[in-house]
Design a protein around this motif. Structure first.
Motif, mmCIF file in Angstrom:
data_model
loop_
_atom_site.group_PDB
_atom_site.id
_atom_site.type_symbol
_atom_site.label_atom_id
_atom_site.label_comp_id
_atom_site.label_asym_id
_atom_site.label_seq_id
_atom_site.Cartn_x
_atom_site.Cartn_y
_atom_site.Cartn_z
ATOM 1 N N ILE A 24 20.841 -20.689 -5.447
ATOM 2 C CA ILE A 24 20.209 -19.550 -4.776
ATOM 3 C C ILE A 24 21.172 -18.952 -3.742
ATOM 4 O O ILE A 24 21.261 -17.728 -3.592
ATOM 5 C CB ILE A 24 18.878 -19.970 -4.123
ATOM 6 N N TYR A 25 21.889 -19.819 -3.045
ATOM 7 C CA TYR A 25 22.894 -19.359 -2.086
ATOM 8 C C TYR A 25 23.961 -18.532 -2.808
ATOM 9 O O TYR A 25 24.364 -17.454 -2.337
ATOM 10 C CB TYR A 25 23.525 -20.564 -1.399
ATOM 11 N N TYR A 26 24.413 -19.036 -3.940
ATOM 12 C CA TYR A 26 25.381 -18.319 -4.781
ATOM 13 C C TYR A 26 24.855 -16.925 -5.131
ATOM 14 O O TYR A 26 25.563 -15.922 -4.994
ATOM 15 C CB TYR A 26 25.631 -19.130 -6.048
ATOM 16 N N LEU A 27 23.631 -16.859 -5.586
ATOM 17 C CA LEU A 27 23.028 -15.592 -5.992
ATOM 18 C C LEU A 27 23.020 -14.595 -4.838
ATOM 19 O O LEU A 27 23.396 -13.426 -5.006
ATOM 20 C CB LEU A 27 21.602 -15.838 -6.488
ATOM 21 N N TYR A 55 21.054 -8.278 -10.061
ATOM 22 C CA TYR A 55 21.156 -9.453 -9.191
ATOM 23 C C TYR A 55 20.212 -9.352 -8.006
ATOM 24 O O TYR A 55 19.580 -10.332 -7.599
ATOM 25 C CB TYR A 55 22.591 -9.602 -8.674
ATOM 26 N N ASN A 56 20.109 -8.161 -7.423
ATOM 27 C CA ASN A 56 19.266 -7.992 -6.239
ATOM 28 C C ASN A 56 17.790 -8.199 -6.575
ATOM 29 O O ASN A 56 17.056 -8.834 -5.802
ATOM 30 C CB ASN A 56 19.479 -6.599 -5.633
ATOM 31 N N ARG A 57 17.359 -7.668 -7.711
ATOM 32 C CA ARG A 57 15.973 -7.909 -8.143
ATOM 33 C C ARG A 57 15.707 -9.393 -8.284
ATOM 34 O O ARG A 57 14.661 -9.906 -7.862
ATOM 35 C CB ARG A 57 15.696 -7.212 -9.479
ATOM 36 N N PHE A 58 16.655 -10.073 -8.884
ATOM 37 C CA PHE A 58 16.488 -11.506 -9.118
ATOM 38 C C PHE A 58 16.541 -12.286 -7.802
ATOM 39 O O PHE A 58 15.809 -13.257 -7.599
ATOM 40 C CB PHE A 58 17.570 -11.988 -10.080
ATOM 41 N N LYS A 59 17.409 -11.860 -6.878
ATOM 42 C CA LYS A 59 17.485 -12.518 -5.572
ATOM 43 C C LYS A 59 16.147 -12.417 -4.846
ATOM 44 O O LYS A 59 15.641 -13.412 -4.296
ATOM 45 C CB LYS A 59 18.581 -11.875 -4.721
ATOM 46 N N ILE A 60 15.581 -11.234 -4.833
ATOM 47 C CA ILE A 60 14.287 -11.033 -4.170
ATOM 48 C C ILE A 60 13.222 -11.918 -4.798
ATOM 49 O O ILE A 60 12.422 -12.555 -4.107
ATOM 50 C CB ILE A 60 13.877 -9.541 -4.236
ATOM 51 N N GLN A 61 13.224 -11.974 -6.129
ATOM 52 C CA GLN A 61 12.249 -12.802 -6.840
ATOM 53 C C GLN A 61 12.406 -14.281 -6.481
ATOM 54 O O GLN A 61 11.427 -14.973 -6.201
ATOM 55 C CB GLN A 61 12.415 -12.636 -8.348
ATOM 56 N N THR A 119 25.371 -11.228 -4.777
ATOM 57 C CA THR A 119 24.639 -9.955 -4.681
ATOM 58 C C THR A 119 25.210 -9.097 -3.560
ATOM 59 O O THR A 119 25.422 -7.888 -3.731
ATOM 60 C CB THR A 119 23.144 -10.214 -4.429
ATOM 61 N N ASP A 120 25.473 -9.705 -2.404
ATOM 62 C CA ASP A 120 26.057 -8.965 -1.281
ATOM 63 C C ASP A 120 27.420 -8.387 -1.652
ATOM 64 O O ASP A 120 27.736 -7.237 -1.306
ATOM 65 C CB ASP A 120 26.218 -9.888 -0.069
#
Length: 259
Positions: A102-105, A135-141, A109-110
């Motif tokens: 999750i940290y990687y994601l 990636y951002n959609r997935f990060k939020i999810q 994304t940034d």
């Protein structure tokens, strides 16, 4: 004594719940969220399986993978994945692995946001913007699913720190096409690993396999890389970066379990 027993039972129950949630998805499996045809399987597309055949001339996308199958095979043999295949991977090891993922994601994304804002080439801009949005959609999810406000409190392991440092270096010092190259190993490797692992629905990690086995990174990367990796210098540099990131993937899996 009864209090100790109760705490132990509660802790075990919490770990089992986390394993159930975390095994449903992963940051590296981001590519699967916009797959068009999930019916295609390994036996229908041999490139996802082993593909040791010599790629067509000019197919640098495929050449990068074929030339690094040795690292893919080494990764597959690591204890983390072998214990996953056996179904006896410790839940706490998997939980720590997922938190790092999750940290990687979040960090990638940034970086995608930054590079998508500065790149000028229309093809590369479209690619970076598309990857950033996905990636951002997935990060939020992921953050919502795991009730996290962010990743600032996550203590990153050295293998992940080194991996992300290479992304940062490529973003700052290399041509934009090389950032696309640096993204490909995780997308390509995880699909291959999922198809290689002998895991069925009875295994606790079946969902991990199922969610990763149908990704199609070629629809995002293949035409772009084959179009812009034209000179010998660019191809040589792309091979170096791809292999470094494949090694970083191996190091991440290796660091995720010590026995």
């Amino acid at each position: 004594m009864e209090t100790v027993k109760l705490c132990w039972v509660q802790t075990c129950w919490m770990v089992l719940c986390l394993l159930t949630v975390f095994s449903t998805t992963s940051a590296h499996s981001e590519d699967i969220h916009d797959v068009g045809n999930k019916q295609e399987r390994c036996h229908e597309n041999s490139k996802w399986c082993s593909s040791s055949a010599k790629p067509d001339p000019g197919d640098f996308y495929e050449a990068l993978w074929v030339e690094n199958l040795d690292l893919a095979e080494q990764t597959l043999k690591l204890p983390f994945l072998q214990h996953m295949q056996l179904g006896d991977l410790q839940a706490d090891s998997y939980t720590i692995f997922m938190i790092q993922d999750i940290y990687y994601l979040a960090k990638v994304t940034d970086m995608l946001k930054k590079i998508s804002e500065k790149v000028l080439n229309p093809d590369l801009k479209t690619f970076m913007e598309g990857r950033y949005k996905s990636y951002n959609r997935f990060k939020i999810q992921m953050l919502e699913d795991f009730h996290l406000n962010g990743v600032t409190e996550i203590k990153v392991i050295k293998a992940m720190e080194d991996y992300l440092d290479e992304y940062q270096r490529v973003m700052e010092k290399e041509e934009p096409i090389m950032f696309a190259v640096s993204l490909l190993p995780c997308s390509r490797l995880w699909v291959w690993l999922a198809n290689q692992l002998n895991i069925d629905y009875k295994n606790a990690y079946w969902t991990w396999k199922k969610n990763n086995m149908d990704g199609h990174p070629e629809k995002h990367f293949k035409d772009l890389l084959n179009k812009y990796l034209k000179t010998e210098k660019d191809v040589k540099r792309a091979k170096e970066i791809f292999r470094t990131q494949m090694q970083n993937e191996l190091n991440f899996f290796k660091a995720s379990v010590q026995h």
